[in-house]
Design an enzyme around this catalytic site. Structure first.
Site, PDB file in Angstrom:
ATOM      1  N   LYS A 145       0.847  -1.214   0.000  1.00 36.52           N
ATOM      2  CA  LYS A 145       0.000   0.000   0.000  1.00 36.52           C
ATOM      3  C   LYS A 145       0.873   1.250   0.000  1.00 36.52           C
ATOM      4  CE  LYS A 145      -1.802   1.492   4.047  1.00 36.52           C
ATOM      5  NZ  LYS A 145      -1.510   2.900   4.403  1.00 36.52           N
ATOM      6  N   ASN A 146       1.910   1.266   0.849  1.00 38.64           N
ATOM      7  CA  ASN A 146       2.677   2.490   1.063  1.00 38.64           C
ATOM      8  C   ASN A 146       3.740   2.726   0.006  1.00 38.64           C
ATOM      9  OD1 ASN A 146       1.043   2.939   3.204  1.00 38.64           O
ATOM     10  ND2 ASN A 146       2.526   2.323   4.762  1.00 38.64           N
ATOM     11  N   CYS A 161      -5.387  11.790  12.071  1.00 39.18           N
ATOM     12  CA  CYS A 161      -6.115  10.532  11.859  1.00 39.18           C
ATOM     13  C   CYS A 161      -6.110   9.796  13.198  1.00 39.18           C
ATOM     14  CB  CYS A 161      -5.464   9.713  10.760  1.00 39.18           C
ATOM     15  SG  CYS A 161      -3.912   9.018  11.263  1.00 39.18           S
ATOM     16  N   ARG A 194      -0.484  14.030  12.940  1.00 45.91           N
ATOM     17  CA  ARG A 194       0.033  13.910  11.562  1.00 45.91           C
ATOM     18  C   ARG A 194       0.331  15.284  10.933  1.00 45.91           C
ATOM     19  NH1 ARG A 194      -1.462   8.715   9.845  1.00 45.91           N
ATOM     20  NH2 ARG A 194       0.215   8.823   8.320  1.00 45.91           N
ATOM     21  N   ASP A 216       4.355   0.432  11.979  1.00 45.65           N
ATOM     22  CA  ASP A 216       3.162  -0.206  11.419  1.00 45.65           C
ATOM     23  C   ASP A 216       3.026  -1.662  11.826  1.00 45.65           C
ATOM     24  OD1 ASP A 216       3.180   1.590   8.232  1.00 45.65           O
ATOM     25  OD2 ASP A 216       2.691   2.180  10.280  1.00 45.65           O
ATOM     26  N   ARG A 240      -8.559  -0.804   4.705  1.00 48.76           N
ATOM     27  CA  ARG A 240      -7.722   0.265   4.148  1.00 48.76           C
ATOM     28  C   ARG A 240      -6.328  -0.265   3.803  1.00 48.76           C
ATOM     29  NH1 ARG A 240      -6.608   4.653   7.784  1.00 48.76           N
ATOM     30  NH2 ARG A 240      -5.266   5.089   6.007  1.00 48.76           N
TER      31      ARG A 240
HETATM   32  C1  EPZ Z   1       3.998   6.844   6.232  1.00 47.43           C
HETATM   33  O1  EPZ Z   1       3.208   7.856   6.824  1.00 47.43           O
HETATM   34  C2  EPZ Z   1       3.085   5.634   6.125  1.00 47.43           C
HETATM   35  N1  EPZ Z   1       1.952   5.951   5.259  1.00 47.43           N
HETATM   36  C3  EPZ Z   1       2.589   5.230   7.507  1.00 47.43           C
HETATM   37  O2  EPZ Z   1       1.812   4.047   7.362  1.00 47.43           O
HETATM   38  C4  EPZ Z   1       3.799   4.915   8.387  1.00 47.43           C
HETATM   39  O3  EPZ Z   1       3.369   4.604   9.693  1.00 47.43           O
HETATM   40  C5  EPZ Z   1       4.738   6.128   8.424  1.00 47.43           C
HETATM   41  O4  EPZ Z   1       5.113   6.503   7.074  1.00 47.43           O
HETATM   42  C6  EPZ Z   1       6.012   5.840   9.218  1.00 47.43           C
HETATM   43  O5  EPZ Z   1       6.689   4.771   8.636  1.00 47.43           O
HETATM   44  C7  EPZ Z   1       2.140   5.971   3.917  1.00 47.43           C
HETATM   45  O6  EPZ Z   1       3.240   5.752   3.427  1.00 47.43           O
HETATM   46  C8  EPZ Z   1       0.927   6.248   3.077  1.00 47.43           C
HETATM   47  P1  EPZ Z   1       6.007  10.178   8.432  1.00 47.43           P
HETATM   48  P2  EPZ Z   1       3.778   9.384   6.900  1.00 47.43           P
HETATM   49  O7  EPZ Z   1       5.875  11.450   7.687  1.00 47.43           O
HETATM   50  O8  EPZ Z   1       4.510   9.697   5.655  1.00 47.43           O
HETATM   51  C9  EPZ Z   1       6.053  13.328  11.936  1.00 47.43           C
HETATM   52  C10 EPZ Z   1      -0.023   2.615   7.703  1.00 47.43           C
HETATM   53  O9  EPZ Z   1      -0.520   2.065   8.709  1.00 47.43           O
HETATM   54  N2  EPZ Z   1       5.926  14.340  10.871  1.00 47.43           N
HETATM   55  O10 EPZ Z   1       7.250   9.365   8.286  1.00 47.43           O
HETATM   56  O11 EPZ Z   1       2.654  10.261   7.287  1.00 47.43           O
HETATM   57  C11 EPZ Z   1       4.746  12.583  12.148  1.00 47.43           C
HETATM   58  O12 EPZ Z   1       3.914  13.321  13.025  1.00 47.43           O
HETATM   59  C12 EPZ Z   1       0.427   4.064   7.768  1.00 47.43           C
HETATM   60  O13 EPZ Z   1       0.161   2.037   6.595  1.00 47.43           O
HETATM   61  C13 EPZ Z   1       6.079  15.680  11.200  1.00 47.43           C
HETATM   62  O14 EPZ Z   1       6.304  16.048  12.356  1.00 47.43           O
HETATM   63  O15 EPZ Z   1       4.772   9.231   8.108  1.00 47.43           O
HETATM   64  C14 EPZ Z   1       5.171  11.292  12.752  1.00 47.43           C
HETATM   65  O16 EPZ Z   1       5.381  11.481  14.136  1.00 47.43           O
HETATM   66  C15 EPZ Z   1       0.195   4.686   9.134  1.00 47.43           C
HETATM   67  N3  EPZ Z   1       5.957  16.606  10.214  1.00 47.43           N
HETATM   68  C16 EPZ Z   1       6.527  11.036  12.095  1.00 47.43           C
HETATM   69  O17 EPZ Z   1       6.949  12.286  11.536  1.00 47.43           O
HETATM   70  C17 EPZ Z   1       5.720  16.254   8.913  1.00 47.43           C
HETATM   71  O18 EPZ Z   1       5.639  17.152   8.039  1.00 47.43           O
HETATM   72  C18 EPZ Z   1       6.482   9.984  10.987  1.00 47.43           C
HETATM   73  O19 EPZ Z   1       5.696  10.490   9.979  1.00 47.43           O
HETATM   74  C19 EPZ Z   1       5.564  14.886   8.602  1.00 47.43           C
HETATM   75  C20 EPZ Z   1       5.682  13.938   9.593  1.00 47.43           C
END
Ligand code: EPZ
Length: 428
Positions: free
Chosen positions: A22-23, A116, A121, A309, A401
């Site tokens: 998915k990701n 979410c 997020r 995850d 999802r």
């Molecule tokens: C991706 O989300 C994945 N989703 C998530 O999978 C996964 O848990 C996550 O990466 C971490 O591996 C997709 O790829 C569609 P991040 P993403 O930006 O990109 C903080 C699932 O279950 N952050 O790496 O949103 C954020 O708050 C989903 O399949 C900021 O502070 O994750 C979090 O604490 C859930 N500012 C951390 O970074 C930003 O601008 C990780 O977020 C962006 C993120």
């Protein structure tokens, strides 16, 4: 609302094939709007989030249709850069449409993604990175309005190795003048899959999979009549979920289309819990012990650390592991909502902020529980497989999802599990 009805006590056995990730599929679909040639995307998982992304692309003028086991995408007539509000709110990760839309059209408008189930997020790293490329960003009326008509490569350091921010910046940078360097970039395998796709459609990306990704602005021309094929990488989280299911039920399974190196941290924890795990190039085999042993410490971290995850699934596993296990959730601030539901099944743990201390119990008992988020719902399903009696997992749409008909995959491995739809006639 749909529910999954699980009758526990059956050790899983047999072989399952892991679906496409998915990701990886979601950012690759977003990047398809950059392609000048038709795209044949193989192993694109049939998931709610993917359906939403395809609807967003269709609203932007990208044509898509099934083509055998692939999806044929044609962005040649894409003509819009304003994301449909309802859909982009429904799919939080659509925020990484900003990058490719700005690269293609010089502008992009999307709705501010809500938080979410697992946390606030934020998207500050996305917006700061795009701003450093010269994108002028206005936020008003819940919308993000981007003017990126004059993109210039930049040297960008991410405060946190955000997966989505890395992807967004990569996709915008392909249209920038000069080179862009992303430092402290995310190293997840999904980044490498996106980069491989971007190179296929003519982009210049190197360093993917390391902390320093370099994108040279500009794209090679590709033949607008010759489709470009790409196969989505296997879903490492689905693989880890199925291995946990086998471990918790005392089973023995093999997974095809699973990349062991993508889940090395999870395999190490399964071995620590007493499982026999062997791996070949794209196959993983697990045999569970009679009784799972405690896992001293799981800390979720950016890749190659333990994946957040898989935290919920290992939380469920540790409820049954003899002794005391500790889990620290470092990535998201609200990702233990499956805990209270597991207590209803007999789990025992203490939580302090982002740390849970789990005391393994000898048995879980079936109960009516509710999925609170995607991976938590999967964790409750796994607990039902191991519990005595029947478990009903409500709000199973959340599970859909990220898992293609999870109940069918588990049934093929011997589980007693069925789905109750939302229509009245099927209400229990
Ligand atoms: C991706 O989300 C994945 N989703 C998530 O999978 C996964 O848990 C996550 O990466 C971490 O591996 C997709 O790829 C569609 P991040 P993403 O930006 O990109 C903080 C699932 O279950 N952050 O790496 O949103 C954020 O708050 C989903 O399949 C900021 O502070 O994750 C979090 O604490 C859930 N500012 C951390 O970074 C930003 O601008 C990780 O977020 C962006 C993120």
């Amino acid at each position: 609302m749909a529910s999954l009805i699980v009758t526990g006590g059956v050790p899983l056995s047999g072989t399952a094939r892991v679906s496409g990730a998915k990701n990886a599929a979601l950012p690759i679909l977003a990047a398809s709007i950059l392609a000048r040639s038709p795209i044949l995307l193989y192993d694109c998982p049939k998931l709610r989030d993917v359906e939403n992304m395809l609807s967003i692309l269709a609203a932007l003028g990208v044509k898509h249709e099934p083509a055998g086991e692939a999806i044929l995408l044609d962005a040649s007539r894409a003509d819009a850069y304003v994301m449909p509000q309802g859909l982009s709110k429904a799919l939080r990760s659509s925020i990484f449409m900003l990058g490719p839309l700005i690269a293609r059209f010089g502008s992009a408008v999307c709705t501010f993604p809500g938080g979410c189930e697992i946390g606030h997020r934020p998207i500050d790293l996305h917006l700061r990175g795009l701003s450093m490329l010269g994108v002028r960003i206005r936020e008003e009326h819940g919308l993000i309005l981007c003017d990126g008509s004059d993109l210039t490569g930049a040297d960008i350091h991410l405060d946190y190795p955000s997966v989505g921010a890395t992807e967004n910046i990569m996709m915008a940078a392909v249209a920038a003048k000069g080179d862009t360097v992303i430092r402290n970039a995310a190293r997840e395998p999904e980044i490498e899959d996106l980069a491989a796709f971007l190179r296929k459609i003519g982009c210049f990306v190197t360093g993917d999979g390391t902390s320093t990704v370099v994108i040279r602005g500009g794209m090679k021309r590709t033949d607008p009549h010759a489709p470009i094929a790409h196969r989505v990488m296997p879903d490492r989280i689905v693989a880890g979920t199925l291995l946990c299911a086998a471990a918790m039920t005392g089973g023995e399974i093999a997974l095809d289309n699973a990349v062991p190196t993508h889940i090395a941290s999870a395999l190490a924890k399964l071995r620590e819990a007493g499982c026999t795990v062997t791996a070949a190039e794209n196959r993983v085999f697990l045999r569970a012990p009679k009784r799972l042993r405690e896992i001293k410490l799981i800390e979720t971290l950016p890749y190659p650390g333990f994946p957040t995850d898989l935290q919920a699934q290992f939380f469920a596993l540790c409820t049954l592991a003899e002794g005391t296990s500790i889990i620290v959730e470092n990535v998201f601030e609200n990702r233990f909502k499956h805990g209270p539901e597991l207590i209803r099944m007999g789990a025992s743990y203490t939580q302090k902020d982002r740390t849970v201390i789990l005391r393994g119990v000898s048995r879980l008992t079936g109960a009516r529980v509710t999925a609170k988020d995607l991976r938590g719902g999967a964790a409750l399903t796994l607990a039902g497989l191991a519990a005595e009696g029947e478990t009903t997992v409500e709000d199973a749409e959340l599970i859909d999802r990220g898992y293609e008909r999870l109940e069918e995959t588990l049934s093929s491995l011997g589980a007693r599990i069925r789905r109750l739809g939302s229509t009245a006639k099927e209400e229990p």
